[in-house]
Design a protein around this motif. Structure first.
Motif, mmCIF file in Angstrom:
data_model
loop_
_atom_site.group_PDB
_atom_site.id
_atom_site.type_symbol
_atom_site.label_atom_id
_atom_site.label_comp_id
_atom_site.label_asym_id
_atom_site.label_seq_id
_atom_site.Cartn_x
_atom_site.Cartn_y
_atom_site.Cartn_z
ATOM 1 N N LEU A 555 0.827 -1.207 0.000
ATOM 2 C CA LEU A 555 0.000 0.000 0.000
ATOM 3 C C LEU A 555 0.862 1.258 0.000
ATOM 4 N N GLY A 556 2.064 1.168 0.591
ATOM 5 C CA GLY A 556 2.975 2.301 0.529
ATOM 6 C C GLY A 556 3.400 2.602 -0.896
ATOM 7 N N LEU A 557 3.723 1.565 -1.655
ATOM 8 C CA LEU A 557 4.094 1.745 -3.059
ATOM 9 C C LEU A 557 2.907 2.205 -3.892
ATOM 10 N N VAL A 558 1.732 1.645 -3.606
ATOM 11 C CA VAL A 558 0.513 2.057 -4.317
ATOM 12 C C VAL A 558 0.246 3.541 -4.094
ATOM 13 N N GLY A 559 0.418 3.999 -2.860
ATOM 14 C CA GLY A 559 0.183 5.407 -2.555
ATOM 15 C C GLY A 559 1.102 6.322 -3.344
ATOM 16 N N ILE A 560 2.375 5.954 -3.458
ATOM 17 C CA ILE A 560 3.325 6.767 -4.218
ATOM 18 C C ILE A 560 2.912 6.853 -5.682
ATOM 19 N N VAL A 561 2.599 5.709 -6.280
ATOM 20 C CA VAL A 561 2.244 5.673 -7.699
ATOM 21 C C VAL A 561 0.987 6.499 -7.963
ATOM 22 N N LEU A 562 -0.029 6.337 -7.125
ATOM 23 C CA LEU A 562 -1.289 7.054 -7.349
ATOM 24 C C LEU A 562 -1.123 8.554 -7.143
ATOM 25 N N ASN A 563 -0.331 8.945 -6.159
ATOM 26 C CA ASN A 563 -0.097 10.378 -5.950
ATOM 27 C C ASN A 563 0.656 10.994 -7.120
ATOM 28 N N LEU A 564 1.642 10.275 -7.647
ATOM 29 C CA LEU A 564 2.362 10.772 -8.824
ATOM 30 C C LEU A 564 1.428 10.886 -10.021
ATOM 31 N N LEU A 565 0.538 9.925 -10.169
ATOM 32 C CA LEU A 565 -0.389 9.929 -11.293
ATOM 33 C C LEU A 565 -1.310 11.143 -11.239
ATOM 34 N N SER A 566 -1.893 11.415 -10.076
ATOM 35 C CA SER A 566 -2.800 12.566 -9.960
ATOM 36 C C SER A 566 -2.044 13.883 -10.065
ATOM 37 N N ALA A 567 -0.799 13.936 -9.532
ATOM 38 C CA ALA A 567 -0.019 15.174 -9.592
ATOM 39 C C ALA A 567 0.356 15.509 -11.033
ATOM 40 N N PHE A 568 0.821 14.524 -11.779
ATOM 41 C CA PHE A 568 1.215 14.787 -13.165
ATOM 42 C C PHE A 568 -0.001 15.088 -14.039
ATOM 43 N N ALA A 569 -1.128 14.444 -13.769
ATOM 44 C CA ALA A 569 -2.336 14.732 -14.546
ATOM 45 C C ALA A 569 -2.804 16.165 -14.315
ATOM 46 N N SER A 570 -2.796 16.606 -13.074
ATOM 47 C CA SER A 570 -3.214 17.982 -12.784
ATOM 48 C C SER A 570 -2.210 18.989 -13.327
ATOM 49 N N ALA A 677 -7.144 22.661 -7.146
ATOM 50 C CA ALA A 677 -8.559 22.300 -7.293
ATOM 51 C C ALA A 677 -8.712 21.105 -8.234
ATOM 52 N N VAL A 678 -8.007 21.146 -9.367
ATOM 53 C CA VAL A 678 -8.068 20.031 -10.320
ATOM 54 C C VAL A 678 -7.483 18.772 -9.698
ATOM 55 N N ALA A 679 -6.377 18.909 -8.973
ATOM 56 C CA ALA A 679 -5.730 17.748 -8.365
ATOM 57 C C ALA A 679 -6.641 17.065 -7.355
ATOM 58 N N VAL A 680 -7.331 17.856 -6.519
ATOM 59 C CA VAL A 680 -8.240 17.272 -5.538
ATOM 60 C C VAL A 680 -9.419 16.588 -6.227
ATOM 61 N N LEU A 681 -9.949 17.204 -7.281
ATOM 62 C CA LEU A 681 -11.042 16.577 -8.038
ATOM 63 C C LEU A 681 -10.601 15.226 -8.601
ATOM 64 N N LEU A 682 -9.449 15.193 -9.240
ATOM 65 C CA LEU A 682 -8.961 13.938 -9.807
ATOM 66 C C LEU A 682 -8.681 12.914 -8.719
ATOM 67 N N ASP A 683 -8.106 13.371 -7.614
ATOM 68 C CA ASP A 683 -7.746 12.446 -6.552
ATOM 69 C C ASP A 683 -8.982 11.839 -5.888
ATOM 70 N N ALA A 684 -9.993 12.673 -5.648
ATOM 71 C CA ALA A 684 -11.178 12.201 -4.925
ATOM 72 C C ALA A 684 -12.130 11.407 -5.806
ATOM 73 N N PHE A 685 -12.279 11.814 -7.069
ATOM 74 C CA PHE A 685 -13.318 11.226 -7.911
ATOM 75 C C PHE A 685 -12.795 10.256 -8.972
ATOM 76 N N VAL A 686 -11.485 10.211 -9.155
ATOM 77 C CA VAL A 686 -10.926 9.245 -10.110
ATOM 78 C C VAL A 686 -9.998 8.273 -9.387
ATOM 79 N N ILE A 687 -8.995 8.812 -8.695
ATOM 80 C CA ILE A 687 -8.017 7.954 -8.025
ATOM 81 C C ILE A 687 -8.674 7.106 -6.943
ATOM 82 N N ARG A 688 -9.397 7.735 -6.010
ATOM 83 C CA ARG A 688 -9.936 7.001 -4.855
ATOM 84 C C ARG A 688 -11.195 6.213 -5.176
#
Length: 727
Positions: A555-570, A677-688
């Protein structure tokens, strides 16, 4: 039920009035101590970075440092015909006489005509350090206004670094007031929808505001260690309102769930303790994650990022403290009132049914086709991230400031009449005093060669020597915008060719190049060099916090990958919107064709911290179900369903706060607000909602490696005892 979080909540719930009064005293003490001690603003020395900073330090040692400079521009008033030269010169003499009488003024030059003889200017040099001029510029502006009133046929205007800085501060203050007008009502409406109660909706807002007030006072104290670059209050408001409301919201929602699940069989204090044992500890984990992530900004070795880090760390920790102390007290006080209201309604039996129709509809394809859902959502995020490949990072120069600032409109008129004032190179040489003539001769040779070979250099060069003859400074006017390719090429040519060619043979000298072009070039370069260090520390912190919270390396590795994904997308969306012109009308900005040098790093750090909020609350619910003996597949769906409503509500609050910053006039703050704002939207409604559950469904029991507790529930858990988890 004996951990520190529960003990604090228990004490507050049993002594609510004592806790409430104690919190108010704490807030008052923080603010009072901050006001009494005062804040320490960043000085000119704190902003020195790279070769430009080294050159400025050399100049300062010789007493040749930049001083605050204001320029008075005199032109014919609109509709009055050509400039009356005699009246303009009279106004210039009056300006000079008035300014010389001011204690803030160091020197005043005679009037200088422009090339077209349509304007005169008077340069006024102020006393003190360069960045302190805006604190004393009012006296100069008042004199200019009086001369303007005495000469209605002329347009007498003043502009310079101090007046522009003052205008930026005033506009920032107005913008912040506007964000409060937008963010607070929308946040209150969101909370009303979530809780259906005015009292319960007001509680998170009040706690967030008191946390912000306390954090402002503490940040003033902290500024004596980490100087305030003028952005601390902005960050405290931005982060404080978001996390303050969110932490209270998570706690309140869990308290209501526990109360409904108990069905009246537990006392108010017991329900408060249960909420503290679950969501209370999750708030601590999330708050520490945000604080530690924000602290990685100190590694950037930059006064602005240090100021941002201080504000974010302080307000986050205060928000966590409020949710652990005063919130349980308020819940205890409101508990009996809530019980009386429920007694008049139809009693609720058993635990509330998690989720809703929308959540169920979203989870249906995730549950049925996790691999397809993961592939489609990941590819969509990667597509959004593609524009990052074309990112152009620059330091937002003075020219990018909003023209809503009156001084910037004067600046445009000044540059139109005197283009040679747009920028300059400054070559600073330090050598033994007996070599001053030799250094001056080499610099004059440099001037001749630069004039012949560099088309970006124009105007009249100025050569100055310090009183001790050890420091010599050459100023070369550059009639180009500081971020223009021509100005950048000229700086590169000066540093790599002209300066070494003219001064390389002089042994025992120290040479560095500064000036506006160098400043705006060195700062982004400095950030690019520091970016890998900060991002590396950020990834390590995120990984460590996740492993600590859930005892899972996976889950630690998953968290890193998902955070990078949402950060680069935003960040990709930010590039798509702000480096081009198609969105200018929609978001009310003028594209600079670039992204502010502070934005990417700020986005990564703050997003990684805030993403931990959602990650902790979603995964903790999943882990809690798994520890209770529920199979991983069912635990994922159940945990997501039970947390979806509160995560959505929290995301709406955060997006509202951040989006209100996208309405600001200052382009860099606008970019920060939009990207968050975009990052939180992507993180809450796509990533999570899509990526995380799909990935966890595919990983199955491997999610919990190497933790054995989640993969193989203990005997008490098999017997049906509901464990206490971090969520």
């Amino acid at each position: 039920m004996t951990n520190p979080t529960v003990r604090m909540a228990r004490h507050s719930a049993r002594h609510p009035w004592r806790a409430l009064i104690g919190w108010l005293l704490f807030v008052a003490l923080c603010l009072g101590a901050g006001i009494a001690l005062g804040s320490r603003p960043a000085t000119t020395e704190d902003y020195r970075i790279g070769e430009a900073g080294r050159a400025e330090a050399l100049a300062a040692e010789g007493g040749l440092q930049q001083k605050p400079l204001e320029r008075v521009l005199i032109r014919a008033a609109p509709g009055t015909g050509p400039l009356d030269r005699a009246e303009a010169e009279a106004a210039a003499r009056e300006i000079g006489a008035r300014m010389r009488q001011l204690p803030e003024v160091l020197s005043v030059t005679g009037p200088v005509a422009d090339a077209q003889h349509t304007a005169l200017r008077v340069d006024v040099t102020m006393k003190g350090a360069e960045f302190e001029g805006k604190q004393h510029v009012d006296a100069l502006l008042a004199q200019t206004a009086e001369v303007q009133a005495a000469h209605p046929r002329l347009l007498v205007e003043e502009v310079g670094g101090p007046s522009i800085g003052k205008g930026v501060d005033e506009l920032r203050g107005e913008d912040l007031s506007r964000t409060e007008v937008i963010a607070l009502p929308v946040t209150l409406v969101t909370l009303l929808i979530v809780f259906g109660s005015v009292v319960m909706a007001v509680v998170p807002l009040l706690l967030a505001l008191t946390a912000i007030v306390a954090a402002v006072g503490l940040s003033m104290i902290a500024s004596h260690v980490f100087p305030d670059a003028g952005v601390g209050t902005n960050v405290i408001l931005l982060i404080g309102l978001a996390v303050g409301v969110d932490y209270t919201l998570f706690h309140l929602k869990r308290e209501r769930e526990e109360r409904a699940r108990a069905g009246g069989r537990l006392t108010t204090q017991a329900v408060v303790e249960l909420a503290a044992a679950t969501s209370g500890r999750a708030v601590v984990v999330s708050g520490l994650a945000v604080a530690v992530s924000s602290a990685t900004l100190y590694l950037a070795d930059d006064v602005i990022f240090s100021s941002i880090a201080t504000g974010a760390v302080v307000v986050t920790l205060v928000a966590v403290l409020s949710s652990l102390t005063v919130l349980p007290a308020l819940l205890a006080l409101l508990g009996e009132r809530a019980e009386r209201r429920r007694a008049r309604k139809k009693p609720v039996r058993g635990a509330p049914r998690p989720g809703g129709r929308i959540t169920a509809a979203v989870l249906r394809p995730v549950s049925a086709h996790p691999a397809v859902t993961l592939a489609v959502s990941t590819l969509a995020l990667l597509a959004l991230a593609l524009p990052v490949l074309q990112i152009n990072i620059t330091e937002m120069s003075r020219e990018t400031h909003s023209r809503a600032i009156p001084a910037m409109r004067t600046y445009d008129r000044l540059m139109a009449s005197y283009p040679e004032l747009k920028a300059m190179h400054q070559v600073v040489v330090r050598a033994d005093a007996d070599r001053a003539d030799e250094v001056a001769g080499a610099l004059r040779a440099l001037v001749e060669r630069a004039g012949a070979e560099d088309p970006a250099i124009g105007g009249n060069p100025v050569l100055r020597t310090s009183a001790d003859h050890r420091t010599t400074l050459l100023e070369l006017p550059v009639p180009r915008s500081v971020n223009s390719p021509e100005a950048r090429a000229s700086l590169e040519r000066l540093r790599t060719d002209l300066v070494p060619g003219a001064l390389g043979a002089l042994d025992g000298t120290e040479v560095a190049v500064t000036g506006e072009v160098a400043r705006y070039a060195d700062y982004p370069d400095h950030q690019k060099r520091k970016l890998p260090l900060v991002i590396g520390a950020l990834l390590l912190v995120t990984f460590a916090m996740t492993v600590w919270a859930f005892r899972s390396v996976v889950l630690g590795l998953v968290g890193i990958v998902l955070n990078l994904l949402s950060a680069f997308a935003s960040l990709g969306l930010l590039v798509l919107v702000f480096q081009h012109e198609w969105a200018e009308g929609i978001l009310d900005f003028t594209s600079t064709g670039s992204i502010g040098s502070r934005v990417p790093l700020f986005l990564f750090v703050i997003l990684f911290g805030l993403s931990m909020d959602y990650q902790v609350f979603v995964i903790s619910r999943i882990r809690e179900a798994r520890l209770a003996g529920v199979p991983t597949r069912q635990a994922v769906l159940q945990g997501l369903s039970s947390s979806a409503g509160v995560v959505t509500s929290a995301a709406v609050v955060m997006v509202t706060v951040f989006a209100s910053f996208a309405a600001l006039h200052l382009i860099e703050m606008k970019q920060i607000g939009f990207s968050l704002a975009v990052a939180v939207l992507l993180d809450a409604f796509v990533i999570r909602v899509l990526v995380l559950p799909s990935l966890m469904l595919l990983l199955g029991e491997a999610n919990w490696w190497p933790s054995r507790a989640a993969r193989r529930p203990s005997e008490p858990e098999r017997a049906g005892t509901r464990p206490v988890s971090v969520g």
